[in-house]
Design an enzyme around this catalytic site. Structure first.
Site, PDB file in Angstrom:
ATOM      1  N   ARG A 168       4.273  -7.661   5.351  1.00  0.00           N
ATOM      2  CA  ARG A 168       3.794  -8.678   6.284  1.00  0.00           C
ATOM      3  C   ARG A 168       2.352  -9.060   5.982  1.00  0.00           C
ATOM      4  O   ARG A 168       1.967 -10.201   6.168  1.00  0.00           O
ATOM      5  CB  ARG A 168       3.900  -8.168   7.716  1.00  0.00           C
TER       6      ARG A 168
ATOM      7  N   ASN B  42      11.446   0.773   2.293  1.00  0.00           N
ATOM      8  CA  ASN B  42      10.311   1.666   2.463  1.00  0.00           C
ATOM      9  C   ASN B  42       9.412   1.277   3.637  1.00  0.00           C
ATOM     10  O   ASN B  42       8.723   2.124   4.189  1.00  0.00           O
ATOM     11  CB  ASN B  42       9.487   1.672   1.167  1.00  0.00           C
TER      12      ASN B  42
ATOM     13  N   ASP C  51       9.048  -9.911   6.978  1.00  0.00           N
ATOM     14  CA  ASP C  51       8.954  -9.048   8.153  1.00  0.00           C
ATOM     15  C   ASP C  51      10.315  -8.394   8.335  1.00  0.00           C
ATOM     16  O   ASP C  51      11.301  -9.077   8.627  1.00  0.00           O
ATOM     17  CB  ASP C  51       8.582  -9.878   9.381  1.00  0.00           C
ATOM     18  N   VAL C  52      10.389  -7.080   8.172  1.00  0.00           N
ATOM     19  CA  VAL C  52      11.680  -6.389   8.208  1.00  0.00           C
ATOM     20  C   VAL C  52      12.309  -6.396   9.592  1.00  0.00           C
ATOM     21  O   VAL C  52      13.470  -6.013   9.753  1.00  0.00           O
ATOM     22  CB  VAL C  52      11.560  -4.937   7.698  1.00  0.00           C
TER      23      VAL C  52
ATOM     24  N   SER D 261       0.843  -1.194   0.000  1.00  0.00           N
ATOM     25  CA  SER D 261       0.000   0.000   0.000  1.00  0.00           C
ATOM     26  C   SER D 261       0.881   1.248   0.000  1.00  0.00           C
ATOM     27  O   SER D 261       2.101   1.168   0.096  1.00  0.00           O
ATOM     28  CB  SER D 261      -0.916   0.011   1.232  1.00  0.00           C
TER      29      SER D 261
ATOM     30  N   TYR E  89       8.412   8.594  15.703  1.00  0.00           N
ATOM     31  CA  TYR E  89       8.505   8.589  14.243  1.00  0.00           C
ATOM     32  C   TYR E  89       9.645   9.477  13.749  1.00  0.00           C
ATOM     33  O   TYR E  89      10.436   9.068  12.887  1.00  0.00           O
ATOM     34  CB  TYR E  89       7.186   9.036  13.621  1.00  0.00           C
TER      35      TYR E  89
END
Length: 258
Positions: free
Chosen positions: A38, A90, A63-64, A16, A165
């Site tokens: 994921r 990303n 899964d990073v 997405s 963030y």
């Protein structure tokens, strides 16, 4: 002939938002793209849509935050393609995971839960490190390749109520600059790309969008610069921080009308 014919590209967080928009742009330019995420149901749906449209897209669950998951993805790339030309980091999660009303009611850092902090850092910063570390040996053996790390505006890294963030993206930029230096001797470039403003990616809750004073950028703003960075045109460019909204002017200043 398309600009990216023959290129093999991995895009993380591609189910997405920015990741999907970039994957689609790369596919349209002729690349083969392994789209990772994921959320395999949504990922599989998007890959099915793109393959039905005639593009060479692949669903690659990853899964990073997991070294094993990343190792499995690297093995898939080696067994399926034998090489990787471009890695796009990303995958990320936003402020709404720690404060659902972050745009209207900023939360001071001392009210952020330790687990909430870890979750964002583990995905947005450690995830970039782990994925890059996982694919680096393959890139080094090849003696070529490009890594593109997606970032955000510097104002986001300083804004009130934007922990964790902001720090996660600031850390990813520092990581990118050092990666560029570490990989330079091996013929591998590392660059950063950011939209240039608040973007329609699902990270901003619907009820808060109307509160914004400027319209949200469409994820397709990333299309032209990501194709450029993945192409031969960007050969030799490394350690660059590219802003998508300013890409047309940057390109004109650097290359003229060519």
């Amino acid at each position: 002939m398309n600009l990216l014919d023959g290129r093999r590209i991995v895009v993380t967080g591609a189910s997405s938002g920015l990741g999907l928009a970039m994957a689609e742009a790369l596919l349209k330019a002729g690349a083969s793209v392994a789209m990772t995420a994921r959320a395999t149901d949504r990922l599989d749906s998007e890959v099915k849509r793109l393959t039905h449209a005639g593009y060479d897209a692949y669903s690659l669950p990853m899964d990073v935050r997991s070294e094993q998951s990343i190792s499995d993805a690297v093995s898939w790339v080696v067994q399926t393609w034998g090489k990787i030309d471009v890695l796009v980091n990303n995958a990320g999660i936003g402020m709404r995971t720690v404060n659902s009303r972050f745009m209207l009611e900023p939360q001071p850092f001392f009210e952020v839960t330790p687990q909430g902090f870890r979750d964002v850092i583990d995905t947005n910063l450690t995830g970039y490190f782990l994925v890059s570390r996982g694919f680096a040996p393959l890139l080094v053996r090849q003696g070529y390749g490009k890594v593109i790390n997606i970032s955000m505006n510097h104002s986001t890294m300083r804004r009130r109520g934007f922990i964790p963030y902001g720090p996660s993206r600031a850390g990813a930029e520092s990581l990118s600059y050092i990666m560029a230096e570490d990989l330079l001797p091996y013929g591998i470039t590392v660059n950063m790309l950011l939209p240039g403003g608040a973007t329609e990616t699902g990270m901003i809750p619907d009820e808060m969008k109307k509160q914004l004073k400027v319209p949200l950028l469409h994820p397709n703003i990333m299309a032209d610069p990501i194709v450029f960075l993945a192409s031969d045109q960007s050969d030799g460019i490394t350690g660059e921080r590219m802003i998508a909204t300013e890409f047309a002017n940057w390109y004109k200043e650097r290359f003229g009308n060519s």
